[in-house]
Scaffold this active site. Sequence first.
Site, PDB file in Angstrom:
ATOM      1  N   GLY A  69      -5.205   2.983   2.458  1.00 11.00           N
ATOM      2  CA  GLY A  69      -5.957   3.832   3.380  1.00 11.00           C
ATOM      3  C   GLY A  69      -5.534   5.291   3.313  1.00 11.00           C
ATOM      4  N   THR A  70      -4.248   5.529   3.167  1.00 11.34           N
ATOM      5  CA  THR A  70      -3.749   6.905   3.143  1.00 11.34           C
ATOM      6  C   THR A  70      -4.356   7.668   1.970  1.00 11.34           C
ATOM      7  OG1 THR A  70      -1.690   6.190   4.176  1.00 11.34           O
ATOM      8  CG2 THR A  70      -1.643   8.316   3.036  1.00 11.34           C
ATOM      9  N   ASN A 149      -6.106   3.234  15.678  1.00 10.64           N
ATOM     10  CA  ASN A 149      -5.014   2.292  15.391  1.00 10.64           C
ATOM     11  C   ASN A 149      -4.074   2.074  16.559  1.00 10.64           C
ATOM     12  OD1 ASN A 149      -4.715   5.062  14.265  1.00 10.64           O
ATOM     13  ND2 ASN A 149      -2.572   4.475  14.164  1.00 10.64           N
ATOM     14  N   GLN A 177      -8.868   0.292  10.383  1.00 10.74           N
ATOM     15  CA  GLN A 177      -8.631  -0.725  11.412  1.00 10.74           C
ATOM     16  C   GLN A 177      -9.858  -1.602  11.653  1.00 10.74           C
ATOM     17  OE1 GLN A 177      -5.833  -1.577  13.039  1.00 10.74           O
ATOM     18  NE2 GLN A 177      -4.584   0.009  12.105  1.00 10.74           N
ATOM     19  N   SER A 197      -8.353  -0.389   3.921  1.00 14.92           N
ATOM     20  CA  SER A 197      -7.063  -0.802   3.369  1.00 14.92           C
ATOM     21  C   SER A 197      -6.900  -2.319   3.500  1.00 14.92           C
ATOM     22  CB  SER A 197      -5.958  -0.083   4.147  1.00 14.92           C
ATOM     23  OG  SER A 197      -4.701  -0.515   3.707  1.00 14.92           O
ATOM     24  N   ALA A 198      -6.495  -2.956   2.389  1.00 13.33           N
ATOM     25  CA  ALA A 198      -6.466  -4.427   2.343  1.00 13.33           C
ATOM     26  C   ALA A 198      -5.446  -5.064   3.283  1.00 13.33           C
ATOM     27  CB  ALA A 198      -6.189  -4.873   0.907  1.00 13.33           C
ATOM     28  N   THR A 235      -4.146   2.959 -14.486  1.00 10.27           N
ATOM     29  CA  THR A 235      -4.461   1.566 -14.804  1.00 10.27           C
ATOM     30  C   THR A 235      -4.653   0.777 -13.513  1.00 10.27           C
ATOM     31  OG1 THR A 235      -3.243   1.731 -16.857  1.00 10.27           O
ATOM     32  CG2 THR A 235      -3.605  -0.493 -16.013  1.00 10.27           C
ATOM     33  N   CYS A 322       9.888   7.651  18.126  1.00 11.97           N
ATOM     34  CA  CYS A 322      11.135   8.190  18.652  1.00 11.97           C
ATOM     35  C   CYS A 322      12.044   8.605  17.503  1.00 11.97           C
ATOM     36  CB  CYS A 322      11.835   7.163  19.522  1.00 11.97           C
ATOM     37  SG  CYS A 322      12.052   5.582  18.751  1.00 11.97           S
TER      38      CYS A 322
HETATM   39  N1  PLP Z   1      -5.762   4.944   8.827  1.00 12.69           N
HETATM   40  C1  PLP Z   1      -5.532   4.130   9.870  1.00 12.69           C
HETATM   41  C2  PLP Z   1      -6.435   4.173  11.055  1.00 12.69           C
HETATM   42  C3  PLP Z   1      -4.457   3.240   9.832  1.00 12.69           C
HETATM   43  O1  PLP Z   1      -4.225   2.441  10.879  1.00 12.69           O
HETATM   44  C4  PLP Z   1      -3.623   3.227   8.685  1.00 12.69           C
HETATM   45  C5  PLP Z   1      -2.445   2.339   8.630  1.00 12.69           C
HETATM   46  O2  PLP Z   1      -1.787   2.100   9.620  1.00 12.69           O
HETATM   47  C6  PLP Z   1      -3.924   4.082   7.624  1.00 12.69           C
HETATM   48  C7  PLP Z   1      -4.997   4.935   7.734  1.00 12.69           C
HETATM   49  C8  PLP Z   1      -3.091   4.097   6.379  1.00 12.69           C
HETATM   50  O3  PLP Z   1      -3.388   2.984   5.580  1.00 12.69           O
HETATM   51  P1  PLP Z   1      -2.347   2.507   4.452  1.00 12.69           P
HETATM   52  O4  PLP Z   1      -1.218   1.852   5.166  1.00 12.69           O
HETATM   53  O5  PLP Z   1      -3.140   1.528   3.628  1.00 12.69           O
HETATM   54  O6  PLP Z   1      -1.962   3.687   3.671  1.00 12.69           O
END
Ligand code: PLP
Length: 373
Positions: A69-70, A149, A177, A197-198, A235, A322
């Site tokens: 996802g990032t 999230n 999410q 994201s898987a 790859t 924290c």
């Molecule tokens: N976006 C949201 C809303 C998420 O909750 C997360 C992961 O917690 C991410 C992006 C990032 O995804 P990844 O862990 O696959 O990089």
Amino acid sequence: MIYADHAATTRLSPKALEAMRPWLEEEYANPSTLYSFSRNARRAVSEAREKIASAIGANADEIYFTSGGTEADNWALKSIAFRQPNQRGRIITSAVEHHAILNTCAFLERIGFEVTYLPVDRHGIVSCKDLADALIKGTVLVSVMTANNELGTIEPIAELAEAARQHNVLFHTDAVQAVGHIPVNVEKLGVDLLSASAHKFNGPKGIGFLYIRKGTAIEAFIHGGGQEKGMRSGTENIAGIVGMAAALEEHLETMIEDAVQCERLRAKLIDLLRKAGLDFVINSGESHIPGSLSISFRGAKGEMLLHRLDLMGIAIAVGSACNAKETKLSHVIQAIQIPEEYRNGTVRITLGADNDDRQIEEIASGLNRIFAR
Ligand code: PLP
């Protein structure tokens, strides 16, 4: 252990693991090579792409595999931004996005882009009117998450995307999410880009995808050997791709019954906490990811609750980050304006299909015992 932190990650499904196995063992060919040994790998990637596309109402050639996802979020924002003449323009996002979006926006601000952060209501919802008012000339992209999230709250994406469309502005949604948990259809939502994201739907970690609507003007993200139609070289993570498709397919098969079960358990937990006389407020919106509960206890400390529950073998999350010296409320908790006396006692409990009634009773009784002390 009682695992109630499914928004953080989920367990790899046995079916997904089985689907991945050949690609980690005997089928190790590089799909880009020319000999027949690579044919199966190419076919596996292509079939996974088809499955994923059909799960979100897209075409296979609109799905690009990423490391999660990032990366998908970074790609969407940076590669739309880098496409702009003179590297200038405005991006609109919300105050409650994941750091994959917020820190990318902060970077883009440093190099000259402008970013508007839309406020949210008490449950984290972005208002369509606020977006419409913010859509001024020079806006190149709107990015609002499908579901939050920390809160589980689902945003009105179709309406927000429509507002952007009326101004001819591209719309991205971080659906990390949401995918696998609620119906997500890119046509119905009207979005141009979508990240997933898987590992949030029982797939492997380190794999995800970005949906890019056909015809969207976007730069390539990773330059190299030309994989993913030259947009994201490297790859392919074939085992990850195949595992993600298998996990998503499995999730969709049981999505409705899982949602009913998770919501029943969530309602039971709230009921048990009420009956025990605990003083709390609920932060998640009425429309939320099934089983997702952000809850703030009056006069409590979220970290204290997390650590005490951890000692009882229960894993939940807090709504604050924290460090050694200070406890800082998360940007989401700050944005939703929880009443002062509840704010620090915020925790996130996110249930999954593997939780059961006995576990819910244990979580409730654990919290009850902590407050009784
Ligand atoms: N976006 C949201 C809303 C998420 O909750 C997360 C992961 O917690 C991410 C992006 C990032 O995804 P990844 O862990 O696959 O990089």
